[in-house]
Design a protein around this motif. Structure first.
Motif, short mmCIF file in Angstrom:
data_model
loop_
_atom_site.label_atom_id
_atom_site.label_comp_id
_atom_site.label_asym_id
_atom_site.label_seq_id
_atom_site.Cartn_x
_atom_site.Cartn_y
_atom_site.Cartn_z
N ILE A 152 130.49 80.36 68.62
CA ILE A 152 129.52 79.72 67.75
C ILE A 152 129.29 80.64 66.56
N VAL A 153 129.41 80.08 65.36
CA VAL A 153 129.18 80.81 64.12
C VAL A 153 127.96 80.18 63.45
N ILE A 154 126.96 81.01 63.14
CA ILE A 154 125.70 80.52 62.57
C ILE A 154 125.50 81.16 61.20
N HIS A 155 125.17 80.34 60.20
CA HIS A 155 124.87 80.82 58.85
C HIS A 155 123.36 80.70 58.65
N ARG A 156 122.70 81.83 58.39
CA ARG A 156 121.24 81.85 58.22
C ARG A 156 120.85 82.71 57.02
N ASN A 157 119.59 82.62 56.63
CA ASN A 157 119.03 83.48 55.61
C ASN A 157 118.84 84.87 56.21
N LYS A 158 119.26 85.89 55.48
CA LYS A 158 119.19 87.27 55.98
C LYS A 158 117.76 87.69 56.28
N LYS A 159 116.79 87.17 55.53
CA LYS A 159 115.39 87.57 55.70
C LYS A 159 114.73 86.90 56.90
N PHE A 160 115.30 85.80 57.36
CA PHE A 160 114.68 85.03 58.43
C PHE A 160 114.95 85.69 59.77
N LYS A 161 113.91 86.09 60.45
CA LYS A 161 114.04 86.71 61.76
C LYS A 161 113.72 85.66 62.82
N GLU A 162 114.66 85.47 63.73
CA GLU A 162 114.42 84.51 64.80
C GLU A 162 114.98 85.07 66.09
N ASN A 163 114.30 84.77 67.15
CA ASN A 163 114.78 85.15 68.47
C ASN A 163 115.55 83.97 69.02
N LEU A 164 116.85 84.15 69.17
CA LEU A 164 117.68 83.07 69.67
C LEU A 164 117.53 82.95 71.19
N ILE A 165 117.83 81.78 71.72
CA ILE A 165 117.63 81.53 73.15
C ILE A 165 118.35 82.57 74.01
N GLU A 166 117.83 82.80 75.18
CA GLU A 166 118.40 83.80 76.10
C GLU A 166 119.84 83.49 76.47
N ASP A 167 120.20 82.21 76.47
CA ASP A 167 121.55 81.80 76.85
C ASP A 167 122.58 82.01 75.73
N PHE A 168 122.15 82.60 74.62
CA PHE A 168 123.05 82.86 73.50
C PHE A 168 123.24 84.37 73.35
N LYS A 169 124.50 84.80 73.41
CA LYS A 169 124.81 86.23 73.27
C LYS A 169 125.41 86.48 71.89
N ILE A 170 124.76 87.35 71.11
CA ILE A 170 125.27 87.71 69.79
C ILE A 170 126.41 88.71 69.97
N LEU A 171 127.56 88.39 69.39
CA LEU A 171 128.73 89.28 69.44
C LEU A 171 128.82 90.14 68.19
N ARG A 172 128.39 89.57 67.06
CA ARG A 172 128.47 90.28 65.78
C ARG A 172 127.52 89.62 64.79
N GLU A 173 126.95 90.42 63.92
CA GLU A 173 126.11 89.91 62.85
C GLU A 173 126.55 90.61 61.56
N LYS A 174 126.71 89.83 60.50
CA LYS A 174 127.20 90.40 59.24
C LYS A 174 126.40 89.79 58.09
N SER A 175 125.98 90.62 57.13
CA SER A 175 125.17 90.15 56.01
C SER A 175 125.98 90.11 54.72
N TYR A 176 125.65 89.10 53.89
CA TYR A 176 126.27 88.92 52.58
C TYR A 176 125.16 88.44 51.64
N GLY A 177 124.71 89.27 50.73
CA GLY A 177 123.66 88.85 49.80
C GLY A 177 122.45 88.35 50.57
N LEU A 178 122.07 87.10 50.34
CA LEU A 178 120.93 86.51 51.04
C LEU A 178 121.29 85.89 52.39
N SER A 179 122.57 85.86 52.69
CA SER A 179 123.05 85.22 53.92
C SER A 179 123.35 86.22 55.02
#
Length: 188
Positions: A152-179
């Motif tokens: 699953i690939v998710i595109h979000r605003n870099k400033k927006f902090k959210e706690n994703l559901i427990e059943d979702f494991k983040i493998l990598r996070e990468k920032s680009y400008g505001l994204s």
């Protein structure tokens, strides 16, 4: 905006002229696909994969996948100006046979409107102000349209902090400008 890789490389992708839709910038799309093609943890094979492009907009993510050889892309878009551009892009690029456009809100996803297919790659690009991402991830989990290897690939605003559901494991996070782009998997 142009297709970056695959058999449609260099072909033009139209995007809506209004400011409501936020097109995925070429540099971000290129980075995502470099990771998908070359990373050890987030790599997918593309050939014969089935992709779910939620909040499709102009369809640039799904079109890029089709250019790289996926079997089918389900595009979900219900905003009329974006939908018109999406339909135009698919027709002009002659990829109708591998494209399924669902003219409904991504939150209305069901097994039936993806032909009971198991999905290999899911791209989520909701409006940055949308705060229901966990609701959608939970629905995808409950529908069992993904499996242990579905990325699953998710595109979000870099400033927006959210706690994703427990059943979702983040493998990598990468920032680009505001994204920011989040790569992850659902835990089954």
């Amino acid at each position: 905006m142009r297709v970056i890789g695959g058999k449609l490389r260099g072909k033009f992708i139209h995007y809506p002229s209004d400011k409501t839709t936020r097109p995925l910038k070429d540099i971000v799309r290129e980075s995502i696909f470099n990771i998908l093609e070359h990373s050890n943890n987030e790599r997918i094979k593309f050939k014969n994969d089935i992709v779910l492009d939620l909040f499709s907009g102009s369809g640039s993510f799904g079109i890029e996948c089709l250019s790289r050889g996926v079997k089918k892309v389900f595009f979900f878009e219900n905003y009329k100006p974006s939908l018109q551009v999406l339909e135009k892009n698919i027709k002009e690029l002659e990829i109708e046979k591998k494209s399924v456009i669902k003219k409904i809100n991504a939150y209305e996803i069901s097994k039936e409107n993806i032909d009971n297919e198991k999905i290999d790659l899911i791209y989520l690009d909701p409006p940055f102000k949308d705060k229901n991402l966990n609701k959608l991830l939970k629905k995808i989990f409950d529908l069992k349209i993904a499996n242990k290897s579905t990325l699953i690939v998710i595109h979000r605003n870099k400033k927006f902090k959210e706690n994703l559901i427990e059943d979702f494991k983040i493998l990598r996070e990468k920032s680009y400008g505001l994204s920011k782009i989040i790569f992850g998997k659902l835990l089954f």
